[in-house]
Design an enzyme around this catalytic site. Structure first.
Site, PDB file in Angstrom:
ATOM      1  N   SER A  91       0.792  -1.239   0.000  1.00  0.00           N
ATOM      2  CA  SER A  91       0.000   0.000   0.000  1.00  0.00           C
ATOM      3  C   SER A  91       0.817   1.279   0.000  1.00  0.00           C
ATOM      4  O   SER A  91       0.247   2.367  -0.106  1.00  0.00           O
ATOM      5  CB  SER A  91      -0.952   0.022   1.199  1.00  0.00           C
ATOM      6  OG  SER A  91      -2.034  -0.855   0.995  1.00  0.00           O
ATOM      7  N   LYS A  94       0.080   3.623  -2.759  1.00  0.00           N
ATOM      8  CA  LYS A  94      -1.062   4.535  -2.722  1.00  0.00           C
ATOM      9  C   LYS A  94      -0.605   5.997  -2.737  1.00  0.00           C
ATOM     10  O   LYS A  94      -1.389   6.890  -3.068  1.00  0.00           O
ATOM     11  CB  LYS A  94      -1.933   4.265  -1.497  1.00  0.00           C
ATOM     12  CG  LYS A  94      -2.784   3.003  -1.634  1.00  0.00           C
ATOM     13  CD  LYS A  94      -3.548   2.687  -0.371  1.00  0.00           C
ATOM     14  CE  LYS A  94      -4.400   1.438  -0.590  1.00  0.00           C
ATOM     15  NZ  LYS A  94      -4.579   0.643   0.619  1.00  0.00           N
ATOM     16  N   SER A 146      -5.841   3.630   4.723  1.00  0.00           N
ATOM     17  CA  SER A 146      -5.334   2.695   3.706  1.00  0.00           C
ATOM     18  C   SER A 146      -6.395   1.720   3.215  1.00  0.00           C
ATOM     19  O   SER A 146      -6.167   0.513   3.137  1.00  0.00           O
ATOM     20  CB  SER A 146      -4.127   1.920   4.245  1.00  0.00           C
ATOM     21  OG  SER A 146      -3.370   1.382   3.178  1.00  0.00           O
TER      22      SER A 146
END
Length: 300
Positions: A91, A94, A146
């Site tokens: 993640s 991101k 997240s």
């Protein structure tokens, strides 16, 4: 007679454990149905505590597979370890999704969720088709909590679909000099041919750190989020170094079984700004490793 009573007692105990396990499973299923933000198959959060750090002239010995420590003001490399080894960034990517969205602007425009946005696990906001939020609301909860369905929603809203957004991700990555990276989705969930390196992720982090919108979000320790149905939930930032360390001011966590624990951490102290990238770390060491590297970099 005594043996018979003992066996009977053991059967009762075993049945009790079985029933207790079933009750826990039913309770967890009910919790997930009532609140789709319940995390699945992830360990409980440990306390927000970090070990004491003592400065040394040499970089701290860390367990992470790949590491980069850079000066956030000029990009100077302060320390590296296996920095060009290809790894899934989970993640932490991101940040690239957020950078594209923030640069494209119009963050107060409303976005309506669609069914395809919900095709993501394990950490989700629980978007439902027809739910409406502003891009800014979704971008904020994306970086703080997240959530994977929100990444899909924002990508689809921005580019029309996830595949076309991935094209934009790779184009932006090339502009940033991320020459050893390739992205397939906006949330970092495992996918074939999706990879990056600690060096490339530090280049992304430098751009994100210079972005005022992102800087203003990733330092958020707790977020009160209002759902489309009016419910309000408080989310803690997934970055435990941020929650525990006064000089940390961001940035982004990541975890999958394939990637291990990943963290991009930023900090400022005494006029210095430093960014740390750790990829392929463990549950036990990721927060300590990032914290020690950040503290070390800020004291050089």
């Amino acid at each position: 007679m005594g043996t018979f009573i003992l066996k009977k007692t053991m059967r009762v105990i075993v049945r009790s454990f079985i029933f207790a396990g079933l009750a826990c499973a039913v309770a967890l299923a009910a919790a997930r149905a009532a609140d789709p933000t319940v995390r699945r198959a992830l360990p409980a959060d440990p306390p927000d505590t970090l070990p004491s750090y003592t400065y040394t002239s040499t970089p701290p010995d860390v367990k992470a597979a790949s590491v980069m420590v850079v000066d956030a003001k000029n990009g100077k490399v302060l320390y590296e370890k296996n920095a060009d080894e290809r790894r899934p960034p989970a993640s932490t990517q991101k940040l690239l999704t957020a950078l594209i969205l923030s640069e494209d602007g119009d963050l107060d425009k409303e976005v309506t969720a669609e069914a395809s946005d919900t095709w993501a696990e394990p950490v989700v906001l629980g978007l439902k088709p027809g739910d409406t939020y502003t891009r800014r609301q979704l971008l904020t909860v994306l970086l703080v909590h997240s959530v994977n369905d929100v990444a899909r929603c924002l990508a689809r809203d921005n580019a029309g679909n996830v595949d076309d957004f991935a094209v934009k991700m790779n184009r932006k990555a090339a502009e940033l000099g991320m020459t050893n990276s390739h992205f397939v989705n906006p949330n970092g969930l495992p996918a074939p041919d999706q990879y990056s390196t600690a060096r490339d992720m530090s280049r992304l982090a430098l751009a994100a750190y210079a972005n005022r919108t992102i800087r203003g979000i990733v330092c958020t320790k707790t977020l009160e989020f209002q759902f489309a149905d009016g419910r309000v939930t408080e989310f803690k930032n997934t970055n435990r170094v941020l929650r525990s360390c006064s000089f940390c001011n961001g940035m982004k966590t990541g975890y999958t079984e394939a990637a291990g624990h990943c963290l991009i951490a930023s900090g400022t102290s005494g006029g210095r700004d430093v960014i740390v990238v750790v990829l392929g770390d463990t549950t036990r060491y990721v927060w300590k490793d990032a914290y020690f590297l950040l503290a070390w970099g800020l004291e050089l």
